[in-house]
Design a protein around this motif. Sequence first.
Motif, PDB file in Angstrom:
ATOM      1  N   VAL A  46       0.839  -1.205   0.000  1.00  0.00           N
ATOM      2  CA  VAL A  46       0.000   0.000   0.000  1.00  0.00           C
ATOM      3  C   VAL A  46       0.871   1.251   0.000  1.00  0.00           C
ATOM      4  N   LYS A  47       1.940   1.260   0.793  1.00  0.00           N
ATOM      5  CA  LYS A  47       2.868   2.417   0.792  1.00  0.00           C
ATOM      6  C   LYS A  47       3.458   2.629  -0.596  1.00  0.00           C
ATOM      7  N   TRP A  48       3.802   1.524  -1.252  1.00  0.00           N
ATOM      8  CA  TRP A  48       4.359   1.599  -2.605  1.00  0.00           C
ATOM      9  C   TRP A  48       3.327   2.196  -3.574  1.00  0.00           C
ATOM     10  N   LEU A  49       2.084   1.757  -3.461  1.00  0.00           N
ATOM     11  CA  LEU A  49       1.010   2.296  -4.304  1.00  0.00           C
ATOM     12  C   LEU A  49       0.769   3.778  -3.994  1.00  0.00           C
ATOM     13  N   GLN A  50       0.791   4.134  -2.712  1.00  0.00           N
ATOM     14  CA  GLN A  50       0.595   5.539  -2.330  1.00  0.00           C
ATOM     15  C   GLN A  50       1.695   6.417  -2.922  1.00  0.00           C
TER      16      GLN A  50
ATOM     17  N   ILE B 254      -2.498  -4.677  -6.985  1.00  0.00           N
ATOM     18  CA  ILE B 254      -3.823  -4.325  -6.445  1.00  0.00           C
ATOM     19  C   ILE B 254      -4.584  -5.605  -6.090  1.00  0.00           C
ATOM     20  N   GLU B 255      -4.514  -6.597  -6.977  1.00  0.00           N
ATOM     21  CA  GLU B 255      -5.195  -7.881  -6.710  1.00  0.00           C
ATOM     22  C   GLU B 255      -4.623  -8.551  -5.464  1.00  0.00           C
ATOM     23  N   LEU B 256      -3.296  -8.438  -5.302  1.00  0.00           N
ATOM     24  CA  LEU B 256      -2.660  -9.010  -4.113  1.00  0.00           C
ATOM     25  C   LEU B 256      -3.128  -8.279  -2.854  1.00  0.00           C
ATOM     26  N   VAL B 257      -3.203  -6.947  -2.925  1.00  0.00           N
ATOM     27  CA  VAL B 257      -3.695  -6.166  -1.780  1.00  0.00           C
ATOM     28  C   VAL B 257      -5.097  -6.631  -1.403  1.00  0.00           C
ATOM     29  N   LEU B 258      -5.964  -6.792  -2.389  1.00  0.00           N
ATOM     30  CA  LEU B 258      -7.341  -7.215  -2.108  1.00  0.00           C
ATOM     31  C   LEU B 258      -7.390  -8.592  -1.440  1.00  0.00           C
ATOM     32  N   SER B 259      -6.478  -9.479  -1.840  1.00  0.00           N
ATOM     33  CA  SER B 259      -6.478 -10.816  -1.226  1.00  0.00           C
ATOM     34  C   SER B 259      -5.863 -10.789   0.180  1.00  0.00           C
TER      35      SER B 259
ATOM     36  N   GLU C 200     -11.325   1.591   0.489  1.00  0.00           N
ATOM     37  CA  GLU C 200     -11.571   2.919  -0.107  1.00  0.00           C
ATOM     38  C   GLU C 200     -10.361   3.386  -0.908  1.00  0.00           C
ATOM     39  N   PHE C 201      -9.185   3.190  -0.337  1.00  0.00           N
ATOM     40  CA  PHE C 201      -7.954   3.594  -1.036  1.00  0.00           C
ATOM     41  C   PHE C 201      -7.848   2.864  -2.374  1.00  0.00           C
ATOM     42  N   ILE C 202      -8.084   1.558  -2.367  1.00  0.00           N
ATOM     43  CA  ILE C 202      -7.949   0.763  -3.598  1.00  0.00           C
ATOM     44  C   ILE C 202      -8.994   1.187  -4.633  1.00  0.00           C
ATOM     45  N   LYS C 203     -10.195   1.514  -4.164  1.00  0.00           N
ATOM     46  CA  LYS C 203     -11.252   1.948  -5.076  1.00  0.00           C
ATOM     47  C   LYS C 203     -10.826   3.220  -5.831  1.00  0.00           C
ATOM     48  N   GLN C 204     -10.346   4.224  -5.075  1.00  0.00           N
ATOM     49  CA  GLN C 204      -9.966   5.485  -5.727  1.00  0.00           C
ATOM     50  C   GLN C 204      -8.682   5.316  -6.549  1.00  0.00           C
ATOM     51  N   TYR C 205      -7.783   4.452  -6.077  1.00  0.00           N
ATOM     52  CA  TYR C 205      -6.532   4.225  -6.813  1.00  0.00           C
ATOM     53  C   TYR C 205      -6.828   3.557  -8.165  1.00  0.00           C
TER      54      TYR C 205
END
Length: 198
Positions: free
Chosen positions: A133-137, A166-171, A180-185
């Motif tokens: 998540v930090k990497w995505l941010q 993103i798929e890995l984060v969701l799992s 919410e973060f993943i939705k907007q990202y």
Amino acid sequence: MNIEHYHKFLIFQDSGLKKKATESLRGFISSFESSGDIDDWVWGNLADLGSNPSSRVRHEIFHELVYPVLKAGYIEGDFASTLWLAKLIQNIYQAPKTHEELAWVSEMELLRKCHALKPENDEARLLLLECIVKWLQYSEHEWPSGILYGNDGATLEQCEEITQEIELVLSLDKEYQYSEFIKQYTKKLVQYRARLNK
């Protein structure tokens, strides 16, 4: 092992007596008689050593006691050693020779290995989740000008890699703390890809 030296080191360190602290620490490190003693002490004290806000262990303790123990376990594929190397990554990043010895491994790579070794371990799962998540941010911090991959704008191929992350984060996110973060990202990523496809 002379634990008195270590207790004196802690007292001198808390009192700001740097020279005396270093002398006591040197005495403590040289008092170990076997690698088994070092192993026992490291595993018995690791949780306290890495509990400061920067997750850094005092240089001498890390390089002369902790690192050799963790490196040996990491090479053998030991979960706990790999997890602790990830938690103490700042000590490794601050020491180029040590980092090179570990083939420039990153915190994320170590946490991925931990998750692969023990997918059911919640601590490793949550640390990996937070790391991705930090990497995505970071990758979105220049939005709306683009999505970054490293320091450059992501290519279409790299957008595909980001989608897999993103798929890995969701799992990994069983508690839905980043929904919410993943939705907007994801919306931003879709827009960015559309731009690249024009």
